[in-house]
Design a protein around this motif. Sequence first.
Motif, PDB file in Angstrom:
ATOM      1  N   GLY A 215       0.808  -1.209   0.000  1.00 24.00           N
ATOM      2  CA  GLY A 215       0.000   0.000   0.000  1.00 24.00           C
ATOM      3  C   GLY A 215       0.848   1.268   0.000  1.00 24.00           C
ATOM      4  O   GLY A 215       1.986   1.290  -0.451  1.00 24.00           O
ATOM      5  N   ASP A 216       0.266   2.329   0.544  1.00 25.80           N
ATOM      6  CA  ASP A 216       0.955   3.614   0.646  1.00 25.80           C
ATOM      7  C   ASP A 216       1.666   3.729   1.993  1.00 25.80           C
ATOM      8  O   ASP A 216       1.310   3.060   2.964  1.00 25.80           O
ATOM      9  CB  ASP A 216      -0.038   4.776   0.509  1.00 25.80           C
ATOM     10  N   VAL A 217       2.654   4.595   2.020  1.00 18.59           N
ATOM     11  CA  VAL A 217       3.369   4.935   3.248  1.00 18.59           C
ATOM     12  C   VAL A 217       3.092   6.400   3.547  1.00 18.59           C
ATOM     13  O   VAL A 217       3.201   7.249   2.652  1.00 18.59           O
ATOM     14  CB  VAL A 217       4.889   4.717   3.094  1.00 18.59           C
ATOM     15  N   VAL A 218       2.723   6.688   4.776  1.00 19.35           N
ATOM     16  CA  VAL A 218       2.521   8.080   5.199  1.00 19.35           C
ATOM     17  C   VAL A 218       3.765   8.513   5.970  1.00 19.35           C
ATOM     18  O   VAL A 218       4.146   7.893   6.959  1.00 19.35           O
ATOM     19  CB  VAL A 218       1.264   8.236   6.077  1.00 19.35           C
ATOM     20  N   ILE A 219       4.414   9.570   5.479  1.00 18.33           N
ATOM     21  CA  ILE A 219       5.618  10.106   6.129  1.00 18.33           C
ATOM     22  C   ILE A 219       5.254  11.422   6.800  1.00 18.33           C
ATOM     23  O   ILE A 219       4.754  12.339   6.146  1.00 18.33           O
ATOM     24  CB  ILE A 219       6.748  10.344   5.107  1.00 18.33           C
TER      25      ILE A 219
END
Length: 376
Positions: A215-219
């Motif tokens: 999935g996506d990574v939130v930074i």
Amino acid sequence: MKFVISSTDLLNHLQAVSRVISSKNTLPILDNILFKLQDNELVITASDLESTLTTRLTLENASGDGLIAIPARLLTDTLKEFPEQPLSFEISTENYSVVISTENGKFNVVGQNGEDFPQYPLLKDDAKTTVRMSAEVLLHGISRAIFATADDELRPVMNGIFLDFSSDNMTFVASDAHKLVRYKRFDVQTETDSSFILPKKPASLLRNILAREKGDVVIEFDDKNALFTMTDYLLVSRLVEGNYPNYSSVIPSDNPNKLIADRLDLINSLRRVSVFSSQASNLVKLKLGTNQITVSAQDIDFSISAYEKLQCQYEGEEMEIGFKSTFLIEILNNLASQEIVMELSDPSRAGLFLPLGADSDDDDLLMLLMPMMINI
């Protein structure tokens, strides 16, 4: 508190988070892994104070809530020897005893008070920047750049990967003053310009976890820390403080001499010929001429030498340039294309190495290597 968990599932998560643990911890509690059970969710945490990695597992068979720190090495070494099977954990939060039961036996471990485990720092809401990107993009950026980071106690800013966000693109940069990697992604943009330097260790931890992420990574980051939120993992890292050097100034812009060569052929030739180079310098010479490159090396002390000729496409003046063979092979190994482009201005200036044909229109990869002086 009690819970039942798959031995393989637990071991996979423990091995991922235990990579954080340092062999020289300043606090004895950091040799442990923190287990927190709450509402049928098991949260596992490891830390070295600079980086903290957390993972979550949802349990079907659990009762009670609690917190305990369990010795990391003892637990992982034991689990490695188990075949796949359900493990029953029975933990007393009063005397910190841990009983691990299997179908055939029982294992007793003594833990520590989980309240003594340090908490990871919180980001400042008024100074926080948030970026979302796919795990694949972040993995590619870290994988391309991490090999070029330095181990320099005098210049700690060089010991990490520089992530630079702008309204046009995102750039990953790493350099050890001999080699440099600049990897741009045009499919990641932010409204405001921002940047941070991610230390090598958490970058390596991320690379290991991201290989399994889809999935996506939130930074999220401020001026001190960065927080990476993934599907099952959360990594908090203290950032390298300081300003990253102006890397653009060392990239030569006028490079009239251009060579196109088969990457694997060049790597194999360098490996063979570099055996004959001086152990002190690892110098290999590249003599560039019309549609031919000559790779040569010699060690005067032992009166040995070698050269090989390779076919290539070359446009420019005839020239001879020297590189450290180990660095050159490392750069070529990290360019994934079948053919590479080498752009040169003169033997005293850095050489640029590019993949021939980008993977997509969304990325731009450039690698740079400083030359070595050739004693004629």
